[in-house]
Scaffold this motif. Structure first.
Motif, PDB file in Angstrom:
ATOM      1  N   LYS A 146       0.831  -1.214   0.000  1.00  0.00           N
ATOM      2  CA  LYS A 146       0.000   0.000   0.000  1.00  0.00           C
ATOM      3  C   LYS A 146       0.861   1.258   0.000  1.00  0.00           C
ATOM      4  O   LYS A 146       1.847   1.347   0.727  1.00  0.00           O
ATOM      5  CB  LYS A 146      -0.892   0.029   1.247  1.00  0.00           C
ATOM      6  CG  LYS A 146      -1.883  -1.094   1.341  1.00  0.00           C
ATOM      7  CD  LYS A 146      -2.641  -0.986   2.664  1.00  0.00           C
ATOM      8  CE  LYS A 146      -3.465  -2.220   2.937  1.00  0.00           C
ATOM      9  NZ  LYS A 146      -4.097  -2.170   4.262  1.00  0.00           N
ATOM     10  N   GLY A 147       0.468   2.213  -0.824  1.00  0.00           N
ATOM     11  CA  GLY A 147       1.090   3.533  -0.784  1.00  0.00           C
ATOM     12  C   GLY A 147       2.354   3.706  -1.595  1.00  0.00           C
ATOM     13  O   GLY A 147       2.953   4.775  -1.581  1.00  0.00           O
ATOM     14  N   VAL A 148       2.790   2.643  -2.275  1.00  0.00           N
ATOM     15  CA  VAL A 148       3.987   2.767  -3.120  1.00  0.00           C
ATOM     16  C   VAL A 148       3.667   2.220  -4.500  1.00  0.00           C
ATOM     17  O   VAL A 148       2.794   1.362  -4.662  1.00  0.00           O
ATOM     18  CB  VAL A 148       5.216   2.037  -2.518  1.00  0.00           C
ATOM     19  CG1 VAL A 148       5.670   2.691  -1.231  1.00  0.00           C
ATOM     20  CG2 VAL A 148       4.931   0.569  -2.284  1.00  0.00           C
ATOM     21  N   GLY A 149       4.368   2.713  -5.513  1.00  0.00           N
ATOM     22  CA  GLY A 149       4.082   2.324  -6.891  1.00  0.00           C
ATOM     23  C   GLY A 149       4.629   0.971  -7.282  1.00  0.00           C
ATOM     24  O   GLY A 149       4.162   0.353  -8.230  1.00  0.00           O
ATOM     25  N   LYS A 150       5.642   0.497  -6.559  1.00  0.00           N
ATOM     26  CA  LYS A 150       6.268  -0.779  -6.890  1.00  0.00           C
ATOM     27  C   LYS A 150       6.396  -1.601  -5.617  1.00  0.00           C
ATOM     28  O   LYS A 150       6.435  -1.059  -4.508  1.00  0.00           O
ATOM     29  CB  LYS A 150       7.666  -0.551  -7.474  1.00  0.00           C
ATOM     30  CG  LYS A 150       7.692   0.255  -8.745  1.00  0.00           C
ATOM     31  CD  LYS A 150       9.131   0.484  -9.179  1.00  0.00           C
ATOM     32  CE  LYS A 150       9.195   1.349 -10.427  1.00  0.00           C
ATOM     33  NZ  LYS A 150      10.586   1.635 -10.784  1.00  0.00           N
ATOM     34  N   LEU A 187       4.296   3.829   5.999  1.00  0.00           N
ATOM     35  CA  LEU A 187       3.514   2.608   5.778  1.00  0.00           C
ATOM     36  C   LEU A 187       2.436   2.439   6.843  1.00  0.00           C
ATOM     37  O   LEU A 187       1.325   1.994   6.544  1.00  0.00           O
ATOM     38  CB  LEU A 187       4.435   1.391   5.724  1.00  0.00           C
ATOM     39  CG  LEU A 187       5.352   1.315   4.502  1.00  0.00           C
ATOM     40  CD1 LEU A 187       6.317   0.146   4.619  1.00  0.00           C
ATOM     41  CD2 LEU A 187       4.551   1.221   3.205  1.00  0.00           C
ATOM     42  N   LEU A 188       2.739   2.807   8.068  1.00  0.00           N
ATOM     43  CA  LEU A 188       1.722   2.752   9.122  1.00  0.00           C
ATOM     44  C   LEU A 188       0.569   3.710   8.806  1.00  0.00           C
ATOM     45  O   LEU A 188      -0.593   3.407   9.082  1.00  0.00           O
ATOM     46  CB  LEU A 188       2.330   3.069  10.490  1.00  0.00           C
ATOM     47  CG  LEU A 188       3.262   1.988  11.058  1.00  0.00           C
ATOM     48  CD1 LEU A 188       3.954   2.495  12.316  1.00  0.00           C
ATOM     49  CD2 LEU A 188       2.501   0.705  11.347  1.00  0.00           C
ATOM     50  N   GLN A 189       0.883   4.833   8.183  1.00  0.00           N
ATOM     51  CA  GLN A 189      -0.160   5.785   7.787  1.00  0.00           C
ATOM     52  C   GLN A 189      -1.023   5.243   6.646  1.00  0.00           C
ATOM     53  O   GLN A 189      -2.127   5.733   6.419  1.00  0.00           O
ATOM     54  CB  GLN A 189       0.474   7.125   7.373  1.00  0.00           C
ATOM     55  CG  GLN A 189       1.094   7.868   8.529  1.00  0.00           C
ATOM     56  CD  GLN A 189       1.931   9.063   8.092  1.00  0.00           C
ATOM     57  OE1 GLN A 189       2.338   9.167   6.927  1.00  0.00           O
ATOM     58  NE2 GLN A 189       2.222   9.950   9.032  1.00  0.00           N
ATOM     59  N   GLN A 190      -0.527   4.217   5.918  1.00  0.00           N
ATOM     60  CA  GLN A 190      -1.295   3.616   4.834  1.00  0.00           C
ATOM     61  C   GLN A 190      -2.274   2.563   5.329  1.00  0.00           C
ATOM     62  O   GLN A 190      -3.014   1.972   4.559  1.00  0.00           O
ATOM     63  CB  GLN A 190      -0.354   2.968   3.800  1.00  0.00           C
ATOM     64  CG  GLN A 190       0.693   3.891   3.232  1.00  0.00           C
ATOM     65  CD  GLN A 190       0.137   5.202   2.726  1.00  0.00           C
ATOM     66  OE1 GLN A 190      -0.780   5.209   1.894  1.00  0.00           O
ATOM     67  NE2 GLN A 190       0.632   6.302   3.240  1.00  0.00           N
ATOM     68  N   GLY A 191      -2.266   2.316   6.626  1.00  0.00           N
ATOM     69  CA  GLY A 191      -3.200   1.351   7.197  1.00  0.00           C
ATOM     70  C   GLY A 191      -2.556   0.097   7.751  1.00  0.00           C
ATOM     71  O   GLY A 191      -3.245  -0.746   8.347  1.00  0.00           O
TER      72      GLY A 191
END
Length: 197
Positions: A146-150, A187-191
């Protein structure tokens, strides 16, 4: 000195009384060297050495007291044992573990054939080192991060390492620590949740 020796002797006796009825006793090779007399009394039937490819051969041998079975677990294609004297490593091959020496001499061994942890994209990076390692079907359906393109990216920087705070041989890189800390926060902010949650 006499009192100190008596205290050590009593400690060893107490350790023996506690450990003699245990099915499993775990210690480092340094601990095994320090408690050599205790190990001789315990006479373990099976000795298992984890990360055996990273341990000096002499340290493994010193940990053995005529067991029936010795299990060495490790990966000789990763880190090698470290000798504090460079010449011993290069001239006398002290950087070769007992584990690797046995493999090099065709002693029967088992090698991991199927990996169950890495995405195929990441596993492809180590294929030149482990050409026969195959991906388990379960690693092909991991969700996107989550939150990254790759799902994988490499970071390049020019920040130098610094010496460790407590060990001159170890290195640390404050730049990389800061980057990873910020990435984890992102990453924690992405859930994603930490294991404590």
């Amino acid at each position: 000195d006499v009192l100190f020796e008596q205290l050590n002797e009593l400690g060893e006796m107490l350790d023996y009384e506690v450990l003699k009825s245990r099915d499993i006793v775990a210690m480092t090779t340094t601990g095994a060297a320090r408690h050599n007399a205790l190990l001789q009394r315990l006479k373990p039937r099976v000795v298992m050495v984890e990360e055996a490819a990273e341990i000096l051969e002499s340290h493994v041998i010193a940990s053995l007291h005529s067991p029936e079975h010795v299990l060495l677990i490790g990966d000789h294609k990763q880190l090698k044992p470290s000798s504090s004297v460079y010449e011993l490593s290069t001239r006398y091959h002290m950087d070769l573990s007992l584990f690797e020496r046995l493999i090099n001499n065709d002693v029967p061994h088992s090698t991991l054939a199927v990996q169950r942890r890495m995405r195929p994209l990441i596993a492809s990076l180590i294929a030149p080192v482990y050409p026969t390692l195959r991906d388990h079907e379960g690693v092909t359906d991991y969700p996107m991060v989550k939150g990254v393109g790759k799902n994988m990216f490499l970071i390049s920087h020019n920040e130098l390492e610094a010496g460790s705070l407590d060990d001159d041989r170890s290195k640390r890189n404050p730049h990389e620590v800061g980057f990873i800390s910020r990435l984890v926060k992102y990453l924690l902010q992405q859930g994603y949740r930490d294991r404590k949650s």
